[in-house]
Enzyme design. Structure first.
Site, short mmCIF file in Angstrom:
data_model
loop_
_atom_site.label_atom_id
_atom_site.label_comp_id
_atom_site.label_asym_id
_atom_site.label_seq_id
_atom_site.Cartn_x
_atom_site.Cartn_y
_atom_site.Cartn_z
N LYS A 1 0.94 -1.20 0.04
CA LYS A 1 -0.11 0.03 -0.06
C LYS A 1 0.77 1.48 -0.11
CE LYS A 1 -3.26 -0.55 2.02
NZ LYS A 1 -4.52 -1.30 4.12
N ARG B 1 -3.28 2.98 8.42
CA ARG B 1 -3.47 1.90 8.12
C ARG B 1 -2.99 1.03 7.66
NH1 ARG B 1 -5.06 4.45 2.33
NH2 ARG B 1 -6.30 3.03 1.93
N GLY C 1 -8.39 -7.46 4.21
CA GLY C 1 -8.52 -7.63 5.50
C GLY C 1 -8.66 -7.98 6.90
N MET D 1 -6.09 -7.02 8.18
CA MET D 1 -5.26 -6.32 9.46
C MET D 1 -6.53 -5.50 9.31
SD MET D 1 -1.29 -6.58 8.82
CE MET D 1 -1.58 -6.63 7.53
N ARG E 1 -3.24 -1.52 -6.63
CA ARG E 1 -2.47 -2.37 -5.90
C ARG E 1 -2.55 -3.75 -7.40
NH1 ARG E 1 -5.55 -4.61 -0.63
NH2 ARG E 1 -7.71 -5.32 -1.58
N HIS F 1 -15.96 -8.87 0.79
CA HIS F 1 -14.47 -9.76 1.75
C HIS F 1 -14.69 -11.23 1.03
CE1 HIS F 1 -13.68 -12.52 4.12
NE2 HIS F 1 -12.43 -12.10 4.37
N SER G 1 15.34 -43.38 -11.71
CA SER G 1 14.60 -41.81 -11.22
C SER G 1 14.38 -42.01 -10.38
CB SER G 1 13.00 -42.65 -11.94
OG SER G 1 11.93 -41.55 -12.00
N CYS H 1 9.67 -39.77 -10.30
CA CYS H 1 8.36 -40.24 -10.03
C CYS H 1 7.75 -40.08 -9.25
CB CYS H 1 8.53 -41.28 -10.87
SG CYS H 1 9.67 -42.29 -10.39
N TYR I 1 13.61 -34.53 -16.49
CA TYR I 1 11.82 -34.35 -16.39
C TYR I 1 11.23 -34.95 -15.07
CZ TYR I 1 11.97 -39.87 -16.15
OH TYR I 1 12.04 -41.36 -15.98
#
Ligand code: ADP
Ligand code: MG
Ligand code: MG
Length: 933
Positions: free
Chosen positions: A43, A113, A122, A124, A369, A489, A813, A891, A911
């Site tokens: 902010k 703020r 919401g 804080m 934001r 909210h 693997s 895997c 992979y």
């Protein structure tokens, strides 16, 4: 799945080197900019950034996050010098605004703020109208010539101060206002007259005095210092901590405090306040999207106290609210606002979430934001912004969380199923968070959590939600609210976490006492079924089965044409870009041609793991395996082995055919033996008959075979070494299947994988056996086929000895499931007794509070990078030290987890292999890792 919080360089640690205690923002003095969000919070950094590009922002200053860290480290105290700096900063604000703190003719009022590095909507606290006292309120009335507004601001301030700074129950204070409204016979706050507001202020102060034992503070500076402390304290409220845990936000980041001159949206009909997005955060459409309230202050919009009105004429019309939009009511200010939107989008090159206030037609921007958005919107906005030339493909991809792809793949309600339920359709609210949810009604957050624990899918139904409902929202499949708009909210949180959400279903009555919800003459109870469609806003008082997503329908079931679906178009674009940037290959774990087909349609490039034991799940086949393991009669055994070879070959053929030349890793039998043995009497009898022994004899052999800890028992290559005949038939089946394919001119070079190796000799044994069987087979058939032999690395010793093992392996693997079990010494099946508690925190022996987190994550979901990960690194390094071009994959379940994939990318694997439905998530995660690293 974990969302990764994007941050810049960590500055929170630099507590001691921080040179400033306050950072100014505004036209006159502006110390910050957008890149300083770690220090100033999102902010604060953006208030400074906006000031610097000429956006109208009321002036103020930011106390940095480092001060919060200091505050918490020193046991909730602040340095003495801070007060001096704050006083200096206030002086500057007084000069700029031509006002004076506490003045009886022209008072300065500020908001205090919170604002962390990443937004925590919401979570804080914020206090508005600070600086009002019995004297200042008269000053404000005189100066503005608006006594009503002065007392309206005062009553708001008293409630917020009592609630946020003093921690009193805000509801007790709200009751006074409700009672006054009832007495006056009015419904809206705005209908209260001056006298009534004055009376309310008196009563509020009385209650305050009664609860605190002292009068409401009449010294603005004292109010300010207390509010600053309170905002720092709000970093550690229970709900903020829960939010941080879910979002993986470190608790030492802290919040900043912003002190800002007030802009008054409550000065009458030419004043207003609102929240807007520069694009639709639910669908991603490029339309102005937001809500506003005339004659109100900021909190009113978010809190859903009055249902706000749409800003754009078009959406107002769609909701039957003609002539009430901001566009129509205050056209000039609206034009100014949309010009700001354009400036902000161009400047930040992202969709913005903006708070604004209009004070007598003058527009102020109070926050911007990057807007949180649903998964669908993330994808659409990313694609659109590339097409608009606003961002490049890499940046666009970076804006799509892997979880969004999962959201696009999650189930929806089919039109025909909704049509069948049309008699139970009760209405249409705002489509605030896309997706379909069906389940039982839960009326409280607690109840939702309870249903979740009992295994019932539920939908949380509330009049409106507040931050304290967060846990319940997470537990529910979806959220429905009566009040509040698309920026409330509930909507913000639901979109962020991919929860289907319908807001503002006016007419729905939620009765928590009777545990019912009513719409018109239809009543259902808590525990009854409800369904909500967050894409359309429809609500049904019944259960509706969900159906596969459009992506599934287009690419897997192929029952719709992807060209007809916008969602599919976006998905394909994102996936094409992801494939362009990723370097990791994505394979899948599949045992049947069916699974494999799903994975291939979702973009898998081969099979990383076929578990032969899964081919024994049907009863007939199981019996054959039991014959091999248990029969004393060699003939029975041989017959069973022949049979096994036969059906395995068919299964492999089908798999290889589906793969159509793509690589295939087949892991030799690695069964948890106890799962394959008979348990019931009937089963034992059948098995005894099949192997021609008595039941008693069978039971005695089963007794001999029983293991106390099968996970560490007779499995993996141990089985292949002691029962080479089992390896033999598997290898013959694999190679004959491959030969058949090669004959049909389909390339196929199987990768045969030996499980659970701890010592290189185990691999040498199996490798020699495989080669020998192959040679015999090739001689028998007079033709050869290429194959490779490799191993799973799934025991710590194997990782540590990888250099020796690699001398005999064509590939590795990592079996990270077993590697996690054996490294942590935790059996996955038993972990539930303690792992969740480890994660949630236990009682701290030093403080006696329940905050001691033993272990942060579920290691079976997201790789334990510092422990198991270290073994993976050792294994990779060791393996490649003796076999430079060793192909290495993973895997385990972790192959589909974004954070783990990022680790595997950085560790240099070739992979990852994951379950079929996770393939798109893995493709995107791999691309994001490649872009990041
Ligand atoms: P949150 O982070 O919960 O949104 P904010 O600090 O942004 O909390 O403030 C809550 C509400 O108060 C917002 O609607 C905001 O626009 C409004 N607000 C904050 N500061 C001011 C101010 N100086 N003037 C007018 N409204 C304000
Ligand atoms: Mg805000
Ligand atoms: Mg294993």
């Amino acid at each position: 799945m974990k969302t990764q919080v994007q941050t810049e360089v960590d500055t929170a640690a630099e507590t001691d080197v921080n040179p400033f205690m306050v950072y100014h923002f505004g036209k006159i003095k502006n110390d910050g900019n957008a890149s300083m969000r770690n220090l100033l919070g999102g902010k604060g950094a953006n208030l400074a950034e906006m000031s610097s590009i000429g956006i109208p922002v009321p002036p103020g200053f930011t106390i940095p996050t480092t001060m919060c860290t200091y505050y918490n480290e020193k046991g909730q105290v602040l340095p003495n010098e801070l007060k001096d700096e704050v006083n200096e900063a206030i002086k500057l604000m007084e000069e700029q605004t031509g006002t004076e703190f506490g003045s009886e003719s022209n008072p300065l009022l500020v908001s205090v703020r919170s604002g962390a590095r990443v937004s925590m909507p919401g979570m804080m606290d914020t206090v508005l109208n600070l600086g009002l006292t019995d004297i200042a309120v008269q000053g404000l009335a005189t100066k503005t010539n608006n006594e009503r507004m002065a007392y309206d601001s005062y009553r708001r301030f008293i409630v917020m101060y009592a609630d946020v700074v003093k921690g009193f129950n805000g509801e007790d204070f709200e009751h006074i206002i409700d009672a006054a409204k009832a007495k006056a016979g009015v419904e809206q706050d705005t209908e209260l007259n001056i006298e009534q507001l004055k009376e309310i202020c008196l009563e509020l102060k009385e209650l305050y005095a009664k609860l605190s034992g002292e009068d409401f503070p009449q010294e603005p500076r004292e109010q300010l210092y207390s509010a600053i402390n309170a905002v720092f304290d709000s970093w550690n409220t229970e709900r903020a901590m829960l939010y941080r845990k879910i979002q993986n936000i470190p608790s030492d980041w802290g919040t900043a405090v912003n002190v800002q001159a007030m802009a008054f949206g409550n000065k009458g009909v030419t004043s207003a306040t609102g929240v807007a997005f520069t694009r639709n955060p639910s669908t991603g459409e490029k339309t102005y999207f937001g809500e506003y309230l005339i004659n109100a202050q900021g909190e009113d919009v978010v809190a859903g106290i009055r249902t706000p009105l749409p800003i754009s004429a078009e959406s107002a019309k769609a909701k039957g609210l003609e002539k009430q939009s901001m566009e129509e009511v205050m056209p000039e200010t609206f034009a100014e606002l949309t010009a700001v939107f354009e400036t902000l989008e161009q400047h930040y090159t992202d969709m913005q979430d903006v708070e604004f206030t209009v004070e007598e037609e003058k527009l102020y921007i109070l926050q911007t934001r990057n807007g949180k958005r649903s998964g669908f919107a993330q994808v659409k906005i990313a694609v659109d912004m590339v097409e608009e030339g606003l961002v490049d493909e890499k940046t666009a991809l970076g804006r799509v969380e892997p979880g969004s792809i999962e959201q696009m793949l999650s189930p929806i309600f089919k039109a025909e199923d909704k049509a069948n339920a049309k008699d139970q359709l009760i209405g249409r609210g705002l489509n605030a968070g896309p997706g379909a949810a069906s389940g039982v009604v839960a009326l409280t957050a607690k109840k939702a959590e309870w249903y979740k624990e009992q295994g019932f899918p539920c939908v949380l139904v509330r009049t409106d939600t507040s931050p304290s409902d967060f846990g319940g929202m997470m537990a529910a499949e979806g959220v429905l609210t009566v009040r509040g708009g698309a920026t409330s909210h509930a909507a913000v949180v639901a979109r962020q976490f991919g929860k289907p959400c319908v807001c503002g279903l006016t007419g729905l009555l939620v009765n928590e006492e009777n545990k019912t919800i009513t719409f018109g003459n239809q009543v259902i109870k808590e525990g009854d079924n409800i369904s909500i469609d967050g894409c359309t806003g429809e609500v049904f008082f019944c259960k509706i089965e969900t159906s596969p997503s459009e992506i599934s329908q287009a690419f897997i079931e192929k029952c719709i044409d992807p060209k007809d679906s916008e969602v599919c178009g976006h998905y394909e674009k994102i996936m094409t870009w992801a494939d362009k940037f990723r370097t990791l290959k994505i394979r899948t774990n599949a045992d049947t041609a069916r699974d494999l087909n799903v994975a291939l349609s979702l973009g898998a490039e081969g099979v990383g793991l076929t578990r032969v034991e899964h081919m024994f799940s049907d009863e007939q086949r199981l019996l054959l395996l039991r014959q091999v393991m248990l029969a004393k009669d060699e003939e029975i055994k041989t017959l069973a082995l022949n049979h096994i070879e036969h059906f395995l070959k068919d299964d492999f053929s089908a798999l290889f055919q589906t793969l159509d030349g793509r690589p295939a890793t087949v892991r030799l039998l690695d069964p948890p033996m106890h799962e394959f043995m008979p348990h019931s009497d009937g089963d034992t009898a059948k098995t005894a008959k099949a192997i021609k022994v008595t039941e008693a004899e069978l039971k005695s052999s089963l007794g001999d075979m029983a293991e106390h800890n099968p996970m560490l028992g007779f499995r993996g290559c141990r089985l292949g070494i002691l029962k080479p005949e089992l390896t033999r038939v598997q290898v013959r089946a694999i190679l004959t299947a491959a030969l058949e394919l090669n004959n049909a001119l389909i390339p196929c070079k199987p990768e045969i994988m030996v499980p659970i190796i701890m010592h290189e000799n185990e691999l040498i044994h199996q490798r020699n056996l495989i080669d020998k069987v192959a040679e015999e087979l090739f001689a028998e058939l007079n033709i050869k086929v290429a194959y490779s032999v490799g191993t799973m690395i799934e025991l710590p010793r194997a990782a540590l000895q990888a250099d020796e093992i690699a001398k005999h392996a064509d590939f590795f693997s990592f079996g990270t499931n077993d590697l996690t079990q054996t490294t942590l010494g935790i059996s996955r099946d038993d972990a539930n007794h303690f792992l969740p508690t480890y994660k949630n925190g236990v009682s701290d022996p030093l403080t006696g509070t329940g905050n001691f987190e033993v272990y942060p994550d579920d290691p079976f979901q997201t790789l334990d990078q510092s422990g198991v990960g270290k073994l993976v690194q050792v294994g990779v390094k060791g393996g490649r030290s003796t076999s430079e071009n060793l192909k290495i994959g993973i895997c385990g379940e972790h192959g589909g987890d974004p954070a783990s994939i990022d680790f595997f990318h950085r560790t240099g694997l070739d992979y990852v292999s994951c379950s079929p439905y996770r393939v798109p998530v893995a493709r995107l995660s791999a691309a994001l890792s490649a872009i990041r690293n």
